[in-house]
Design an enzyme around this catalytic site. Structure first.
Site, short mmCIF file in Angstrom:
data_model
loop_
_atom_site.label_atom_id
_atom_site.label_comp_id
_atom_site.label_asym_id
_atom_site.label_seq_id
_atom_site.Cartn_x
_atom_site.Cartn_y
_atom_site.Cartn_z
N ARG A 119 22.62 -21.99 9.24
CA ARG A 119 21.52 -22.94 8.37
C ARG A 119 21.89 -22.26 6.83
NH1 ARG A 119 20.35 -18.80 6.44
NH2 ARG A 119 18.91 -19.78 5.04
N GLY A 120 21.14 -22.91 5.91
CA GLY A 120 21.60 -22.70 4.54
C GLY A 120 22.63 -23.81 4.20
N ALA A 121 22.69 -24.15 2.97
CA ALA A 121 23.36 -25.46 2.68
C ALA A 121 24.77 -25.45 2.57
CB ALA A 121 22.74 -25.93 1.07
N ARG A 151 21.46 -32.77 9.57
CA ARG A 151 20.40 -32.20 8.69
C ARG A 151 20.43 -33.28 7.48
NH1 ARG A 151 19.09 -26.42 8.17
NH2 ARG A 151 16.88 -27.07 7.63
N GLN A 194 12.93 -17.48 7.11
CA GLN A 194 13.95 -17.15 6.92
C GLN A 194 14.09 -15.95 5.83
OE1 GLN A 194 13.07 -20.12 6.77
NE2 GLN A 194 14.66 -21.79 7.44
N ASP A 204 19.12 -26.61 -1.62
CA ASP A 204 19.86 -27.63 -0.88
C ASP A 204 20.71 -28.81 -1.28
OD1 ASP A 204 17.71 -25.96 0.71
OD2 ASP A 204 19.31 -26.63 2.39
N ASN A 219 14.54 -27.55 -2.36
CA ASN A 219 14.89 -26.22 -1.87
C ASN A 219 14.02 -25.87 -0.70
OD1 ASN A 219 16.50 -23.74 -1.45
ND2 ASN A 219 14.77 -22.61 -2.26
N LYS A 220 13.90 -24.79 0.16
CA LYS A 220 12.86 -24.42 1.01
C LYS A 220 11.54 -24.90 0.64
CE LYS A 220 13.68 -23.88 4.60
NZ LYS A 220 13.84 -24.90 5.46
O1 MRU Z 1 16.29 -24.61 6.57
P1 MRU Z 1 17.46 -23.76 5.84
O2 MRU Z 1 17.20 -22.20 6.60
O3 MRU Z 1 18.70 -24.22 6.13
O4 MRU Z 1 17.11 -23.61 4.54
C1 MRU Z 1 17.77 -23.14 3.39
C2 MRU Z 1 17.32 -23.11 2.16
O5 MRU Z 1 16.30 -23.55 1.72
C3 MRU Z 1 18.14 -22.20 1.25
O6 MRU Z 1 17.39 -21.73 0.38
C4 MRU Z 1 19.15 -23.06 0.54
O7 MRU Z 1 19.90 -23.77 1.43
C5 MRU Z 1 20.28 -22.45 -0.15
S1 MRU Z 1 21.33 -21.32 0.67
C6 MRU Z 1 22.45 -20.94 -0.60
#
Ligand code: MRU
Length: 354
Positions: free
Chosen positions: A45-47, A88, A195, A236, A246-247
């Site tokens: 996970r993470g963009a 996603r 996370q 994201d 973002n999250k």
């Molecule tokens: O649901 P996730 O864990 O994929 O969410 C991730 C985030 O919100 C991060 O802050 C975002 O992807 C930036 S990662 C460099």
């Protein structure tokens, strides 16, 4: 430094982040469907990391395609592209990776199908290597805004685990430390998938970086008592007006920063900026299953049976709360982001100076 994903001996090796920090387990993917499942289930996970995973998944899937010519090859790749795109919706990086791969292949139209398969592996590895370099550049621009002795709040995980390596929000912190600055990090636990607690705290501890874990609801009180100097988060997808998805909970943090006069920075590789989207409300927001909220990791129930749940995985922070967006080309005020689309832009004039 921990590696979330790599291509090794014709397989994709992925760290299963859903098990961290209890168990460090790597999954060997020999099939693109496993990678797609891993993206959906948050093994990765993470963009930026899911953009890399999608590129590697496409390369893996392409190796099994039987095609006589370029057009047939592209036609058979299409369902693989679509599988990755359907995993996603919020992070733009999967779309970005698919578009990049499609255009690389179109540029190689005259080459044999076997060669195109090799090109896909090379391209996926290039996306990963470039991501690490981009993050280091974000780190160099971002470190200018960090002073010796600062305490930095971050939300979710935008570290090595969320990228090819180095992280986006963590890169300025790593570079500031390399520059000899003494830095403390405060990590929001980041309900409901945690996370911050499971990943950010874990990876910063692996790096020997001082980190304190807090509940999400503690951030305001700590800002009020003067214990936070600045905030850096990832994104994201950022719209061209600088609105930041973002999250979930990022918006709350940004509003709190404004109230307490604390700078709020967003570390964003240009691949996370969607110049085709004019403002944040147009960014699709992923909603996830209720069990993430009603249960702790599917095991311990913490809410009544049948309760109605709304579980938005992301929120959008309006650009007026964002001090600067730190990219690999420099830090920019959100209102200046769209100027990066111009051919003859003078980056030095546009950059926000510390
Ligand atoms: O649901 P996730 O864990 O994929 O969410 C991730 C985030 O919100 C991060 O802050 C975002 O992807 C930036 S990662 C460099």
């Amino acid at each position: 430094m921990v590696k979330a994903i790599e291509w090794k001996d014709g397989k994709v090796i992925m760290l299963d982040q859903s098990r961290l920090p209890i168990e460090v387990k790597f999954i060997e993917c020999t099939d693109y469907q496993i990678i797609a499942e891993g993206i959906k289930k948050l093994w990765i996970r993470g963009a930026p990391a899911i953009g890399i995973a999608a590129a590697m998944g496409i390369s893996l899937g392409a190796q099994d395609i039987r095609a006589e010519n370029f057009d047939e090859f592209m036609e058979r790749l299409e369902p693989i592209f679509n599988t990755m795109l359907s995993t996603r919706p919020t992070a733009v990086n999967i779309k970005w990776a698919v578009e990049r791969i499609r255009s690389v292949l179109i540029g190689r139209r005259g080459e044999s199908v076997d060669r195109l398969k090799e090109v896909l592996i090379e391209e996926a590895n290039k996306i990963l290597d470039e991501d690490i370099e981009v993050n280091k550049a974000i780190g160099r621009w971002g470190a200018q805004f960090i002073k010796d002795g600062d305490t930095i709040l971050t939300h979710c995980n935008a570290g090595s685990l969320a990228t090819g390596g180095y992280g986006t929000a963590t890169a300025p912190i790593l570079i500031a430390i390399e520059q000899g600055k003494k830095i403390q990090v405060i990590a929001d636990e980041t309900r409901p998938v945690l996370q911050g607690a499971r990943l950010t705290a874990w990876e910063l501890m692996q790096e020997g970086i001082p980190v304190t874990l807090i509940t999400d609801s503690s951030a305001g009180a700590l800002m009020k008592s003067g214990e936070i100097d600045l905030c850096i988060v990832g994104t994201d997808r950022t719209a061209r007006n600088g609105d930041v998805a973002n999250k979930i909970g990022t918006y709350t943090v940004a509003v709190l920063c404004r109230e307490h006069d604390i700078p709020f920075y967003v570390a964003a590789p240009l691949s996370s900026i969607d110049f085709s989207i004019s403002f944040g409300e147009l960014i699709p927001i992923e909603e996830r299953g209720p069990e993430e909220v009603t249960h702790i990791f599917g095991k311990c129930q913490i809410a009544p049976d049948g309760v109605k749940v709304k579980n938005m995985a992301f929120d959008v922070t309006p650009h007026r709360y964002v001090t600067a967006i730190i990219t690999e080309k420099g830090a920019f005020r959100p209102r200046d982001l769209k100027k990066l689309m111009r051919d003859n832009v003078n980056l030095d004039e546009l950059r926000l100076k510390p």
